[in-house]
Design a protein around this motif. Structure first.
Motif, PDB file in Angstrom:
ATOM      1  N   ALA A  18       1.046  -1.445  -0.302  1.00  0.00           N
ATOM      2  CA  ALA A  18      -0.063   0.013  -0.104  1.00  0.00           C
ATOM      3  C   ALA A  18       0.735   1.018  -0.413  1.00  0.00           C
ATOM      4  O   ALA A  18       0.363   2.636  -1.039  1.00  0.00           O
ATOM      5  CB  ALA A  18      -0.551  -0.501   1.304  1.00  0.00           C
ATOM      6  N   ALA A  19       2.116   1.042   0.662  1.00  0.00           N
ATOM      7  CA  ALA A  19       3.159   2.862   1.304  1.00  0.00           C
ATOM      8  C   ALA A  19       3.466   2.736  -1.023  1.00  0.00           C
ATOM      9  O   ALA A  19       3.273   3.653  -1.077  1.00  0.00           O
ATOM     10  CB  ALA A  19       3.795   2.159   1.695  1.00  0.00           C
ATOM     11  N   CYS A  20       3.452   1.669  -1.458  1.00  0.00           N
ATOM     12  CA  CYS A  20       4.424   1.812  -2.674  1.00  0.00           C
ATOM     13  C   CYS A  20       3.020   3.135  -3.556  1.00  0.00           C
ATOM     14  O   CYS A  20       3.425   3.570  -4.200  1.00  0.00           O
ATOM     15  CB  CYS A  20       4.754   0.655  -3.038  1.00  0.00           C
ATOM     16  SG  CYS A  20       6.229  -0.123  -2.735  1.00  0.00           S
ATOM     17  N   TRP A  21       2.183   1.596  -3.646  1.00  0.00           N
ATOM     18  CA  TRP A  21       1.078   2.660  -4.311  1.00  0.00           C
ATOM     19  C   TRP A  21       0.918   3.979  -3.859  1.00  0.00           C
ATOM     20  O   TRP A  21       0.544   5.045  -4.757  1.00  0.00           O
ATOM     21  CB  TRP A  21      -0.458   1.272  -4.358  1.00  0.00           C
ATOM     22  CG  TRP A  21      -0.005   0.282  -5.150  1.00  0.00           C
ATOM     23  CD1 TRP A  21      -0.016  -1.251  -4.904  1.00  0.00           C
ATOM     24  CD2 TRP A  21       0.239   0.606  -6.761  1.00  0.00           C
ATOM     25  NE1 TRP A  21       0.018  -1.234  -5.899  1.00  0.00           N
ATOM     26  CE2 TRP A  21       0.102  -1.144  -6.671  1.00  0.00           C
ATOM     27  CE3 TRP A  21      -0.452   1.325  -7.818  1.00  0.00           C
ATOM     28  CZ2 TRP A  21       0.431  -1.685  -8.900  1.00  0.00           C
ATOM     29  CZ3 TRP A  21      -0.107   0.977  -9.186  1.00  0.00           C
ATOM     30  CH2 TRP A  21      -0.114  -0.511  -9.140  1.00  0.00           C
ATOM     31  N   LEU A  22       0.893   4.553  -2.842  1.00  0.00           N
ATOM     32  CA  LEU A  22       0.528   5.553  -2.296  1.00  0.00           C
ATOM     33  C   LEU A  22       1.335   6.805  -2.878  1.00  0.00           C
ATOM     34  O   LEU A  22       0.691   8.009  -3.561  1.00  0.00           O
ATOM     35  CB  LEU A  22       0.398   5.954  -0.945  1.00  0.00           C
ATOM     36  CG  LEU A  22      -1.127   5.490  -0.185  1.00  0.00           C
ATOM     37  CD1 LEU A  22      -0.818   4.925   1.547  1.00  0.00           C
ATOM     38  CD2 LEU A  22      -2.505   5.450  -0.311  1.00  0.00           C
ATOM     39  N   ALA A 110       9.078   7.206  -7.700  1.00  0.00           N
ATOM     40  CA  ALA A 110       8.379   6.028  -8.885  1.00  0.00           C
ATOM     41  C   ALA A 110       9.548   5.293  -9.886  1.00  0.00           C
ATOM     42  O   ALA A 110       8.840   3.655  -9.452  1.00  0.00           O
ATOM     43  CB  ALA A 110       7.765   6.749 -10.408  1.00  0.00           C
ATOM     44  N   ILE A 111      10.652   5.693  -9.667  1.00  0.00           N
ATOM     45  CA  ILE A 111      10.905   4.535  -9.697  1.00  0.00           C
ATOM     46  C   ILE A 111      11.530   3.584  -9.356  1.00  0.00           C
ATOM     47  O   ILE A 111      11.457   2.352  -8.725  1.00  0.00           O
ATOM     48  CB  ILE A 111      12.474   4.704 -10.905  1.00  0.00           C
ATOM     49  CG1 ILE A 111      12.373   5.872 -11.899  1.00  0.00           C
ATOM     50  CG2 ILE A 111      13.691   3.736 -11.136  1.00  0.00           C
ATOM     51  CD1 ILE A 111      13.663   6.146 -12.276  1.00  0.00           C
ATOM     52  N   LEU A 112      11.777   3.939  -7.624  1.00  0.00           N
ATOM     53  CA  LEU A 112      12.106   2.919  -6.503  1.00  0.00           C
ATOM     54  C   LEU A 112      10.320   2.813  -5.464  1.00  0.00           C
ATOM     55  O   LEU A 112      10.623   1.459  -6.057  1.00  0.00           O
ATOM     56  CB  LEU A 112      12.086   4.119  -5.062  1.00  0.00           C
ATOM     57  CG  LEU A 112      13.643   4.472  -4.773  1.00  0.00           C
ATOM     58  CD1 LEU A 112      14.315   5.465  -4.366  1.00  0.00           C
ATOM     59  CD2 LEU A 112      14.544   2.721  -4.635  1.00  0.00           C
ATOM     60  N   ALA A 113       9.649   3.092  -5.944  1.00  0.00           N
ATOM     61  CA  ALA A 113       8.250   2.244  -5.705  1.00  0.00           C
ATOM     62  C   ALA A 113       7.598   1.307  -7.053  1.00  0.00           C
ATOM     63  O   ALA A 113       7.466   0.107  -5.836  1.00  0.00           O
ATOM     64  CB  ALA A 113       6.788   3.167  -5.275  1.00  0.00           C
ATOM     65  N   SER A 114       7.906   1.931  -8.012  1.00  0.00           N
ATOM     66  CA  SER A 114       7.238   0.781  -8.663  1.00  0.00           C
ATOM     67  C   SER A 114       8.693  -0.797  -8.605  1.00  0.00           C
ATOM     68  O   SER A 114       8.363  -1.406  -9.000  1.00  0.00           O
ATOM     69  CB  SER A 114       7.796   1.485 -10.479  1.00  0.00           C
ATOM     70  OG  SER A 114       6.864   1.718 -11.033  1.00  0.00           O
ATOM     71  N   ALA A 115       9.850  -0.673  -8.621  1.00  0.00           N
ATOM     72  CA  ALA A 115      10.754  -1.273  -9.272  1.00  0.00           C
ATOM     73  C   ALA A 115      10.583  -2.151  -7.464  1.00  0.00           C
ATOM     74  O   ALA A 115      10.567  -3.424  -7.968  1.00  0.00           O
ATOM     75  CB  ALA A 115      12.223  -1.204  -8.435  1.00  0.00           C
ATOM     76  N   SER A 116       9.646  -1.445  -6.156  1.00  0.00           N
ATOM     77  CA  SER A 116       9.775  -2.117  -5.400  1.00  0.00           C
ATOM     78  C   SER A 116       9.232  -3.319  -4.724  1.00  0.00           C
ATOM     79  O   SER A 116       8.512  -4.767  -4.575  1.00  0.00           O
ATOM     80  CB  SER A 116       9.719  -1.119  -3.902  1.00  0.00           C
ATOM     81  OG  SER A 116       9.089  -2.551  -3.037  1.00  0.00           O
ATOM     82  N   MET A 176       5.105  -1.518 -14.722  1.00  0.00           N
ATOM     83  CA  MET A 176       6.323  -1.424 -15.598  1.00  0.00           C
ATOM     84  C   MET A 176       5.955  -0.100 -15.943  1.00  0.00           C
ATOM     85  O   MET A 176       6.307   0.337 -16.716  1.00  0.00           O
ATOM     86  CB  MET A 176       5.856  -3.253 -16.344  1.00  0.00           C
ATOM     87  CG  MET A 176       6.665  -4.484 -16.288  1.00  0.00           C
ATOM     88  SD  MET A 176       8.182  -4.072 -15.686  1.00  0.00           S
ATOM     89  CE  MET A 176       9.153  -3.319 -16.991  1.00  0.00           C
ATOM     90  N   TYR A 177       4.211   0.164 -15.925  1.00  0.00           N
ATOM     91  CA  TYR A 177       3.959   1.982 -16.818  1.00  0.00           C
ATOM     92  C   TYR A 177       5.302   2.787 -16.672  1.00  0.00           C
ATOM     93  O   TYR A 177       5.453   3.585 -16.967  1.00  0.00           O
ATOM     94  CB  TYR A 177       3.144   1.321 -16.971  1.00  0.00           C
ATOM     95  CG  TYR A 177       2.401   2.616 -18.205  1.00  0.00           C
ATOM     96  CD1 TYR A 177       1.617   2.767 -18.946  1.00  0.00           C
ATOM     97  CD2 TYR A 177       2.192   4.319 -17.364  1.00  0.00           C
ATOM     98  CE1 TYR A 177       1.043   3.356 -20.127  1.00  0.00           C
ATOM     99  CE2 TYR A 177       1.424   5.047 -17.921  1.00  0.00           C
ATOM    100  CZ  TYR A 177       1.124   4.840 -19.423  1.00  0.00           C
ATOM    101  OH  TYR A 177       0.530   5.934 -19.941  1.00  0.00           O
TER     102      TYR A 177
END
Length: 197
Positions: A18-22, A110-116, A176-177
């Motif tokens: 949830a933290a990443c999506w937020l 965004a890169i860190l959250a997506s990669a996570s 990925m987007y």
């Protein structure tokens, strides 16, 4: 700022997904807030300060907590990440219209959250990405101010795609987007993302 605070609470409560999506929702909102303010003729010095606070909360503190573990070196990396966002926000002005100095922190987040999300929270990968993002943010390279919603039509389509991915796509394609979108800004800042309002 609400997305950032919610992401911080999610991280502290162990809800990493949830933290990443937020953070990613905060990414979309940050790309829109300036355009909305200008459209409503609601720009002000207070708004600019609030925007910086929101950026620091979401793309500094909340994103750094995605890197937090019980390991001392990871906690030092978190602090370095927050400090690099702070430096980036304090000294982003380049004196050149529509240009920033150093990578805007929304893209590194965004890169860190997506990669996570894509790696399942693989800390070895996230550490490498975090160090690279810190170096990009404190670099002296120029990056364009990408007024996505006030620029070419294809950028608006990319933004709309981000919203559609958020609500209508399964989780790996959406991540990925956002990852490709953010990496394209780093790799092709001028040729793709320079603002032509």
């Amino acid at each position: 700022m609400v997305m950032g605070m919610a992401s911080i609470l999610s991280s502290l409560n162990g809800h990493h997904h949830a933290a990443c999506w937020l953070v990613l929702i905060g990414y979309l909102l940050d790309l829109a807030d300036g355009a909305v303010a200008r459209q409503l003729n609601a720009c002000s010095a207070l708004g600019a300060k609030l925007d910086d606070f929101a950026d620091f909360t979401t793309f500094g503190i909340a994103t750094s907590l995605l890197l937090r573990t019980s390991d001392l070196l990871d906690n030092i990396l978190c602090m370095c990440y927050v400090l690099s966002v702070f430096v980036r926000l304090c000294f982003f002005s380049s004196g050149i219209p529509f240009m920033y100095r150093g990578l805007p922190c929304i893209y590194s987040s965004a890169i860190l959250a997506s990669a996570s999300l894509l790696s399942g929270g693989n800390m070895a990968l996230l550490r490498v990405i975090a160090v690279a993002m810190i170096l990009f943010m404190i670099s002296q390279n120029f990056y364009p101010h990408d007024r996505v919603l006030e620029s070419q039509a294809w950028k608006k389509v990319v933004y709309a795609g981000g919203i559609i991915m958020l609500f209508c796509s399964s989780f790996p394609p959406a991540c990925m987007y956002y990852l490709l979108w953010s990496v394209s800004y780093i790799l092709f800042p001028t040729s793709l993302w320079s603002s032509k309002v």
